[in-house]
Scaffold this motif. Structure first.
Motif, mmCIF file in Angstrom:
data_model
loop_
_atom_site.group_PDB
_atom_site.id
_atom_site.type_symbol
_atom_site.label_atom_id
_atom_site.label_comp_id
_atom_site.label_asym_id
_atom_site.label_seq_id
_atom_site.Cartn_x
_atom_site.Cartn_y
_atom_site.Cartn_z
ATOM 1 N N VAL A 105 0.853 -1.188 0.000
ATOM 2 C CA VAL A 105 0.000 0.000 0.000
ATOM 3 C C VAL A 105 0.887 1.235 0.000
ATOM 4 O O VAL A 105 1.983 1.216 0.562
ATOM 5 C CB VAL A 105 -0.981 -0.025 1.204
ATOM 6 N N ASP A 106 0.434 2.307 -0.646
ATOM 7 C CA ASP A 106 1.181 3.557 -0.626
ATOM 8 C C ASP A 106 1.241 4.088 0.805
ATOM 9 O O ASP A 106 0.273 3.983 1.556
ATOM 10 C CB ASP A 106 0.526 4.606 -1.525
ATOM 11 N N GLU A 107 2.361 4.692 1.152
ATOM 12 C CA GLU A 107 2.555 5.206 2.509
ATOM 13 C C GLU A 107 1.519 6.255 2.896
ATOM 14 O O GLU A 107 1.228 6.458 4.066
ATOM 15 C CB GLU A 107 3.960 5.782 2.674
ATOM 16 N N TYR A 108 0.928 6.925 1.917
ATOM 17 C CA TYR A 108 -0.013 8.011 2.178
ATOM 18 C C TYR A 108 -1.350 7.516 2.730
ATOM 19 O O TYR A 108 -2.137 8.310 3.223
ATOM 20 C CB TYR A 108 -0.244 8.819 0.904
ATOM 21 N N TYR A 109 -1.605 6.221 2.650
ATOM 22 C CA TYR A 109 -2.847 5.654 3.171
ATOM 23 C C TYR A 109 -2.679 5.100 4.580
ATOM 24 O O TYR A 109 -3.611 4.513 5.130
ATOM 25 C CB TYR A 109 -3.359 4.540 2.247
ATOM 26 N N LEU A 110 -1.511 5.264 5.167
ATOM 27 C CA LEU A 110 -1.217 4.684 6.471
ATOM 28 C C LEU A 110 -0.844 5.747 7.503
ATOM 29 O O LEU A 110 -0.340 6.804 7.142
ATOM 30 C CB LEU A 110 -0.036 3.704 6.358
ATOM 31 N N VAL A 111 -1.079 5.436 8.760
ATOM 32 C CA VAL A 111 -0.608 6.237 9.896
ATOM 33 C C VAL A 111 -0.083 5.270 10.955
ATOM 34 O O VAL A 111 -0.369 4.074 10.913
ATOM 35 C CB VAL A 111 -1.717 7.135 10.500
ATOM 36 N N GLN A 112 0.675 5.815 11.917
ATOM 37 C CA GLN A 112 1.154 5.008 13.030
ATOM 38 C C GLN A 112 -0.039 4.546 13.868
ATOM 39 O O GLN A 112 -0.960 5.315 14.129
ATOM 40 C CB GLN A 112 2.098 5.820 13.919
ATOM 41 N N LYS A 113 -0.027 3.285 14.286
ATOM 42 C CA LYS A 113 -1.086 2.771 15.147
ATOM 43 C C LYS A 113 -0.871 3.302 16.566
ATOM 44 O O LYS A 113 0.249 3.288 17.065
ATOM 45 C CB LYS A 113 -1.058 1.240 15.173
#
Length: 155
Positions: A105-113
């Motif tokens: 997945v592109d990094e832009y769709y993720l955040v730190q949990k």
């Protein structure tokens, strides 16, 4: 690796879920993150969204809200490192099902949990959390020090 997909329903028939073999490319894109999925949220809203947007595929990926651990990052990724715990929403046009063992997945769709929350809790509450945040912060312009009364909040 296997993943769960929804086979497009003919007319008004119930959708059929199938397990399909999937493969990931050997090399990640420059802004992609390879994530080992620990939890995935499921919602019937995904099918309605893909229909309204007009995405037509024989097999639609199932499960878009994911939580997991970063395995590998593309060479231009700066936000994450291997072993980071992340959470995110896969885009509607994603080729990966959130119900795969590993996804790209592109990094832009993720955040730190958040550290204090489990992967299951985060993946299950992500969509509702974003909706609540948007309603309160963006639409209602709620801020620190404001008070909100929720009538029949338990129901």
């Amino acid at each position: 690796m296997k993943g769960l997909f929804c086979q497009a329903a003919k007319s008004d028939a119930e959708p059929k879920f199938v397990i399909q073999e999937t493969t990931l490319p050997d090399v990640l894109g420059k802004h992609q993150v390879r994530v080992k999925v620990k939890a995935c949220g499921l919602s019937p809203l995904d099918f309605k969204l893909t229909q309204e947007v007009g995405i037509q595929k024989d097999f639609l990926p199932v499960g878009r809200e994911v939580a997991g651990v970063v395995l590998e990052v593309g060479h231009k990724v700066t936000s994450f490192q291997p072993e980071d715990e992340v959470v995110g929403v896969l885009p509607l046009d994603s080729l990966c099902s959130g119900l795969c063992e590993v996804i790209d997945v592109d990094e832009y769709y993720l955040v730190q949990k958040p550290e204090k929350l489990s992967s299951v809790c985060v993946a299950g509450a992500l969509r509702d959390g974003v909706c609540a945040y948007t309603a309160l912060h963006t639409h209602a312009r709620m801020a620190a020090g404001h008070t909100l009364l929720v009538m029949d909040g338990a129901s």
